[in-house]
Design an enzyme around this catalytic site. Structure first.
Site, PDB file in Angstrom:
ATOM      1  N   GLU A  75       0.948  -1.198  -0.139  1.00 55.21           N
ATOM      2  CA  GLU A  75      -0.034  -0.041  -0.122  1.00 55.21           C
ATOM      3  C   GLU A  75       1.054   1.319  -0.045  1.00 55.21           C
ATOM      4  OE1 GLU A  75      -4.117  -1.422   2.407  1.00 55.21           O
ATOM      5  OE2 GLU A  75      -2.062  -1.564   3.391  1.00 55.21           O
ATOM      6  N   GLU A  96      -3.202  -9.543   4.583  1.00 50.76           N
ATOM      7  CA  GLU A  96      -3.947  -9.338   5.681  1.00 50.76           C
ATOM      8  C   GLU A  96      -5.142 -10.303   6.023  1.00 50.76           C
ATOM      9  OE1 GLU A  96      -2.337  -5.257   3.936  1.00 50.76           O
ATOM     10  OE2 GLU A  96      -2.876  -7.199   3.360  1.00 50.76           O
TER      11      GLU A  96
END
Length: 266
Positions: free
Chosen positions: A115, A135
């Protein structure tokens, strides 16, 4: 040099070098590092730097994302209100810098690290790098725009493969999928980034800045601010502003003149 050297900023002539220096934790970000990123972006924006090089220290990991020890003990409210929102604010500031950002992925790039890399305009990956979004295997989501900016920049199909099915890509496959722009031999990332930076510096700075803003707007990155910033720049460069301010200072009515149409560029 930045105060917290775990996220270290050094501005050398035309290049701002932003380095994550926490190799003992695979360059994972804790709350203080995330908080520190926002003011560093402001310093870069207000500097004379023409290009930014973003990297991690050590070679094992570019950035392992958020430090699990930093967020796993938070209440659901604090996780949402602080960790996710603060991370968004910091990453948005990086993505919206007026200077082009080159990310040197000199180590593995996972979760929040990807990210972070997605905020860059160009991603260089060294050959040994692996990239993924793990995640959901921990029971959380890619919460620093891994489902939004990452989808805009890499495509929903690629993000699904990483975030839903747990695929992890090597550098060559990542380049084929558009996750990275260039693959270089291990250890050659910084030299390649400096060569790219020289190409940016050789170009017209204002035109480069405006072009980046327009590309960001077309991609859905801060469209409203981009439009207002560009419109404000045009207005500020006009004689109308000078006359309006002069009239205000002299306590008189402004005398605006019609703008000429169709003049040729000299």
């Amino acid at each position: 040099m930045s105060e917290d050297q775990r996220v270290d900023l050094r501005i050398e002539a035309d290049i701002a070098r932003l380095t994550i220096r926490r190799p003992d934790k695979l360059n994972a970000l804790d709350a203080e590092m995330v908080d520190g990123l926002l003011p560093l972006c402001r310093r870069i924006e207000r500097s004379d730097a023409r290009v930014v090089i973003l990297t991690g220290e050590g070679g094992r990991s570019f950035c392992a994302g958020g430090d699990i020890a930093a967020w796993s003990q938070l209440s659901p409210e604090d996780f949402s209100r602080r960790w996710l929102r603060d991370g968004h604010a910091a990453f948005d500031a990086l993505a919206r810098l007026m200077q082009p950002v080159i990310a040197v992925l000199n180590g593995h790039c996972l979760g929040g690290g990807l990210e972070l890399a997605a905020c860059a305009d160009y991603r260089l990956a060294e050959a040994h790098v692996r990239i993924g979004l793990p995640e959901t295997s921990l029971g959380v989501i890619p919460g620093w725009s891994g489902t939004q900016r990452a989808v805009r920049r890499f495509g929903a199909g690629t993000v699904r493969r990483m975030a839903l099915f747990g695929e992890v890509f090597g550098a060559e496959e990542a380049q084929r999928l558009g996750l990275v722009d260039q693959v270089v031999p291990t250890g050659a990332g910084m030299a390649a980034a400096e060569a790219l930076a020289a190409r940016v510096i050789a170009r017209a700075p204002r035109a480069t800045e405006i072009t980046k803003m327009l590309v960001n707007a077309a991609e859905g990155e801060e469209r409203e601010r981009v439009l207002e910033a560009l419109a404000g720049s045009v207005a500020a460069a006009s004689g109308d502003l000078r006359e309006g301010l002069a009239a205000f200072r002299e306590k008189r009515s402004a005398r605006f003149e019609a703008t000429g149409r169709g003049e040729k560029l000299e």
